[in-house]
Design a protein around this motif. Structure first.
Motif, PDB file in Angstrom:
ATOM      1  N   THR A 281       0.964  -1.044  -0.025  1.00  0.00           N
ATOM      2  CA  THR A 281       0.059   0.071  -0.032  1.00  0.00           C
ATOM      3  C   THR A 281       1.004   1.208   0.154  1.00  0.00           C
ATOM      4  O   THR A 281       0.236   2.243   0.127  1.00  0.00           O
TER       5      THR A 281
ATOM      6  N   GLY B  40      -5.169  -2.131  -2.699  1.00  0.00           N
ATOM      7  CA  GLY B  40      -6.081  -1.193  -2.267  1.00  0.00           C
ATOM      8  C   GLY B  40      -6.183  -0.976  -0.842  1.00  0.00           C
ATOM      9  O   GLY B  40      -5.786  -1.858   0.038  1.00  0.00           O
TER      10      GLY B  40
ATOM     11  N   GLN C 222      -8.193  -0.878   3.078  1.00  0.00           N
ATOM     12  CA  GLN C 222      -9.083  -1.639   4.057  1.00  0.00           C
ATOM     13  C   GLN C 222     -10.194  -0.347   4.141  1.00  0.00           C
ATOM     14  O   GLN C 222     -10.043   0.705   4.529  1.00  0.00           O
ATOM     15  N   VAL C 223     -11.468  -0.900   3.750  1.00  0.00           N
ATOM     16  CA  VAL C 223     -12.489  -0.101   3.913  1.00  0.00           C
ATOM     17  C   VAL C 223     -13.601  -0.668   4.639  1.00  0.00           C
ATOM     18  O   VAL C 223     -13.726  -1.929   5.206  1.00  0.00           O
TER      19      VAL C 223
ATOM     20  N   ARG D   7     -15.446   4.201  -1.966  1.00  0.00           N
ATOM     21  CA  ARG D   7     -14.085   4.501  -1.426  1.00  0.00           C
ATOM     22  C   ARG D   7     -12.945   3.835  -1.896  1.00  0.00           C
ATOM     23  O   ARG D   7     -11.980   4.517  -2.604  1.00  0.00           O
ATOM     24  N   THR D   8     -13.077   2.458  -2.173  1.00  0.00           N
ATOM     25  CA  THR D   8     -11.917   1.542  -2.869  1.00  0.00           C
ATOM     26  C   THR D   8     -12.026   2.038  -4.491  1.00  0.00           C
ATOM     27  O   THR D   8     -11.070   2.073  -4.972  1.00  0.00           O
TER      28      THR D   8
ATOM     29  N   THR E  35     -10.215   5.422  -4.501  1.00  0.00           N
ATOM     30  CA  THR E  35      -8.749   5.759  -4.422  1.00  0.00           C
ATOM     31  C   THR E  35      -8.255   5.284  -5.732  1.00  0.00           C
ATOM     32  O   THR E  35      -7.050   5.529  -6.069  1.00  0.00           O
TER      33      THR E  35
ATOM     34  N   GLN F 109      -4.390  -0.152  -9.271  1.00  0.00           N
ATOM     35  CA  GLN F 109      -4.603  -0.585  -7.932  1.00  0.00           C
ATOM     36  C   GLN F 109      -5.585  -1.591  -7.702  1.00  0.00           C
ATOM     37  O   GLN F 109      -6.667  -1.773  -8.455  1.00  0.00           O
TER      38      GLN F 109
ATOM     39  N   HIS G 236      -8.294  -4.079  -5.532  1.00  0.00           N
ATOM     40  CA  HIS G 236      -9.487  -3.756  -4.700  1.00  0.00           C
ATOM     41  C   HIS G 236      -9.594  -5.175  -3.811  1.00  0.00           C
ATOM     42  O   HIS G 236      -9.456  -6.321  -4.146  1.00  0.00           O
ATOM     43  N   ASN G 237      -9.976  -4.729  -2.449  1.00  0.00           N
ATOM     44  CA  ASN G 237     -10.346  -5.699  -1.327  1.00  0.00           C
ATOM     45  C   ASN G 237     -11.920  -5.820  -1.404  1.00  0.00           C
ATOM     46  O   ASN G 237     -12.258  -4.876  -1.222  1.00  0.00           O
TER      47      ASN G 237
ATOM     48  N   SER H  13     -13.448  -5.896   3.999  1.00  0.00           N
ATOM     49  CA  SER H  13     -12.408  -5.857   5.103  1.00  0.00           C
ATOM     50  C   SER H  13     -12.705  -6.727   6.227  1.00  0.00           C
ATOM     51  O   SER H  13     -13.841  -6.759   6.965  1.00  0.00           O
TER      52      SER H  13
ATOM     53  N   SER I 173     -15.230  -4.980  -8.992  1.00  0.00           N
ATOM     54  CA  SER I 173     -13.958  -5.551  -8.987  1.00  0.00           C
ATOM     55  C   SER I 173     -13.567  -6.312 -10.409  1.00  0.00           C
ATOM     56  O   SER I 173     -12.178  -6.448 -10.686  1.00  0.00           O
TER      57      SER I 173
END
Length: 739
Positions: free
Chosen positions: A455, A469, A471-472, A481-482, A485, A497, A499-500, A503, A523
């Motif tokens: 990160t 990415g 943690q959201v 948000r992800t 960003t 980037q 993505h998760n 979280s 995603s």
């Protein structure tokens, strides 16, 4: 930053004299200040301005440390542009025109000002009282400069943002880890700026004065690059200047799974088996923190944590049987209260606290399991080499990729062997970590291929694939948000980037089946993503209908891999990111820029994720183009807004007319791919005009009298747009309008 009262001399640079000009550079001197300004045509449409004392600018033999720092920032040191210098006709004797084709930098003599033009349009201009000033004391040099902003001038780039991509009105400090800052800023109006320094930069993006972008640069030399061009051209020139990433390879493009915190290897591999049993695609398992391998307590050799991985060979053998790779967390530290810490403190191999001359002890973090540690001094070549070589040995044992976050808030008063401290050390430390890890992963491959998961953000971060990415929260705001960003980082020159999908460290009550599938669909149409291994965030936590839709979207992911990896291969050549914001992709359409959760996936696909509950999604189709709905096959003119009915098995995605989408086969992992035939079929959006973006395939499109001949698609299923017909002749495919 020293208090203003400590600055012995403040000079507003107001009067300029011409010294000389060459094919690539013009030199000027500021009257009565002892400072010179060198303006260089660094590349077409790119000017480099350097201001300092003549001794600093004309040093022919920089120190080894200075050369190392320069290489950290710039991949291309020498200029490749050409410059013509003339007096401004209407202001004879009062200024000069520095021309590169239709791009011109006007330099006014007194008072000193700069103005950037493209053709007859003024893109950027300094404010008279804020053009450039210098504050000097015995131990500090601070430069201040500012450019005027139009009322509708948006500011993009400058690193990670969870809010709007337009950063105007904000304030950033480059070496503050919380700021998540990167050095490139640009406007859709056609200009960009990059401050080339490892020292602290404070960016005022119109917070203090709404009509002024200003920056304060703490460095002995003021070094500024000014770009003119479309945003895509600016990203291209910026990444050509500062470096581009290598390829990730095929396996990392498959789906990832994060091990749940505290979960055993046996439990995690049972989750992997569940993916296989349900035919959900999966390629890489990322082990949870703390670091699963590192230095032994008394030897400079790596060992795996026996409580986490009792038998390393058994782990990789079982992973191989399941057709997955393993990514493992590591960290550039040595735990306190060990023999190795004491020995390397004596050697000077750890970062030192100036006050007591001892190794700095840092508080524990997630990678050390909360245990205090000393940081390896990676400015020391021996330490850097040792750590990178040990990493390569672990990779040879079977690990696919290291995972490492090392952007630590290193206090002032901590010094490295090379003399770096303060802002410089905070800036270069995560860079050195990622560089050493990438050298271990990809250094012996030609071309360089492989990834490091991190990160961390720092200048030239885009050289290393790829960015992890944030943690959201497990709610709709977390999805947005992800996405934001990722788009803000793409505006900053970062190609990928990931993505998760949720979280593991946040409450999971907000993760409904609808949100889960919307998050997954977004995603899938991105660089890549990771499932979270806790039970509540796995597909098995949801009902049968949801699990079936998970299978649907994962099939889409694997079909898209040739296209997405092709975009990343293109990024190696052009610097353009995978997920492109509306401002980056459509700078001449101000309405498109308002729709800032839409994005262009590569050159061909417009994606409008659902970031709110409900089945209706509003979509804006940018003007100047025609767009084909992937779900219905209908064609729409650009410059229009539509409300799309999108069930949980669909996502509003539109193909750009003149482009093609190359798809691979549905697969359970990338090992199922036939490397000799990576493609399965091609979808066309109108008459093809552009060679498709596709991994490692040479496909050419040639226009001939209303028809297109395509080479490289022989043997593939081709789905033409309405009104076109496909004919094959040997190795060629002919596309023509239906009669």
């Amino acid at each position: 930053m020293p208090p203003k009262s400590d600055l012995a001399h403040v000079t507003q640079l107001t009067t300029l004299n011409f010294l000389s000009a060459k094919s690539t550079r013009a030199d000027f001197a500021f009257h009565d200040s002892g400072l010179q300004l060198h303006v260089e045509a660094h590349a077409p449409g790119v000017y480099r301005l350097r201001c300092a004392t003549p001794e600093s600018l004309q040093s022919e033999k920089p120190s080894a440390r200075a050369r190392t720092h320069a290489e950290m920032l710039l991949a291309r040191q020498e200029p490749v542009g050409e410059l013509s210098v003339s007096s401004i006709a209407e202001l004879a004797g009062l200024g000069w025109r520095l021309e590169q084709g239709d791009v011109v930098l006007e330099v006014l003599r007194s008072p000193f000002q700069l103005a950037l033009y493209r053709g007859d349009e003024c893109l950027l201009r300094t404010r008279t009282e804020a053009a450039l000033s210098c504050s000097r004391s015995e131990d500090a040099v601070i430069w201040n400069f500012g450019f005027e902003l139009d009322g509708d001038d948006a500011l993009h780039g400058l690193g990670e943002s969870a809010a709007e991509q337009d950063r105007r009105g904000g304030f950033l400090v480059s070496d503050d880890p919380v700021a998540r800052a990167l050095p490139l800023v640009w406007s859709p109006k056609g200009w960009g700026l990059y401050i080339n320094t490892l020292q602290r930069v404070e960016h005022d993006l119109g917070r203090g004065d709404a009509d002024l972008y200003s920056a304060q640069v703490h460095d002995a030399i003021f070094d500024l690059f000014i770009f003119a061009g479309e945003p895509a051209e600016i990203i291209n020139q910026y990444t050509a200047l500062t470096g581009r990433s290598g390829q990730p390879g095929l396996r990392p493009m498959g789906v990832w799974l994060d091990q749940a915190p505290g979960q055993s290897i046996d439990e995690t591999l049972r989750v992997v088996q569940e993916f296989r049993d349900n035919q959900w695609g999966l390629d890489v398992l990322r082990l949870a923190t703390p670091a699963v391998y590192g230095f032994q307590a008394d030897k400079p050799s790596f060992e795996w944590a026996s409580d986490r991985v009792p038998d390393v060979r058994d782990l990789f053998a079982r992973a191989h049987e399941l057709n997955i790779q393993v990514a493992a967390p590591s960290f550039p530290g040595v735990l306190c209260a060990t023999h190795l810490f004491t020995e390397w403190e004596d050697r000077g191999w750890l970062l030192i606290n100036d006050e007591n001359g001892s190794a700095q002890v840092f508080p524990g973090n997630e990678f050390t399991g909360g245990q205090e540690f000393g940081l390896l001094d990676l400015t020391n070549k021996d330490v850097y080499k040792l750590w990178s070589e040990r990493q390569r040995q672990s990779l040879d044992e079977g690990s696919a990729s290291p995972v490492c976050n090392a952007q630590i808030d290193i206090p002032d008063g901590i010094t490295a062997r090379g003399g770096e401290s303060g802002a410089v050390l905070r800036t270069i430390y995560p860079l050195l970590v990622r560089q050493a890890l990438f050298a271990a992963v990809a250094g012996h491959k030609t071309p360089q291929e492989g990834i490091v998961c991190s990160t961390d953000l720092f200048p030239a971060v885009q050289r290393f694939a790829w960015q992890t990415g944030p943690q959201v929260a497990n709610d709709w705001s977390g999805l947005e948000r992800t996405l934001r960003t990722a788009l803000s980082l793409s505006d900053s020159g970062v190609a990928v980037q990931t993505h998760n999908l949720g979280s593991a460290g946040q409450p999971v009550a907000g993760m409904t089946p609808e949100l889960y599938l919307r998050w997954l669909a977004m995603s899938v149409f991105s660089g890549n993503f990771t499932f979270q291994g806790i039970p509540a965030l796995l597909p098995t936590a949801f009902d049968a209908a949801t699990r079936e839709l998970v299978h649907h979207w994962l099939q889409w992911r694997y079909r898209l891999i040739p296209y997405v990896l092709g975009i990343i291969e293109d990024a190696v050549r052009t610097g353009l990111p995978v997920q492109r914001s509306m401002a980056l992709a459509f700078p001449s359409d101000p309405i498109a820029q308002v729709w800032d959760t839409q994005y262009l996936l590569g050159p061909a696909l417009l994606v409008a994720p659902a970031v709110r509950p409900g089945t209706q999604v509003q979509v804006y189709l940018p003007k100047g183009e025609a767009w084909w709905d992937l779900n219905t096959g209908w064609r729409y003119e650009g410059g229009t807004t539509w409300t799309v009915e999108a069930g949980l098995d669909t996502l509003p995605v539109f193909g750009r007319e003149g482009h093609m989408l190359c798809l691979g086969p549905a697969a359970q992992h990338t090992g199922d791919f036939n490397s000799a035939r990576i493609l399965d079929e091609v979808w066309m959006f109108g008459m093809p005009e552009h060679s498709p973006v596709v991994m490692r395939n040479k496909i050419r499109v040639m226009q001939m009298q209303g028809s297109s001949y395509i080479k490289g698609l022989e043997g593939l299923r081709i789905l033409p747009a309405e009104g076109l017909e496909v004919k094959r002749r040997g190795a060629e495919v002919r596309i023509s309008r239906a009669r």
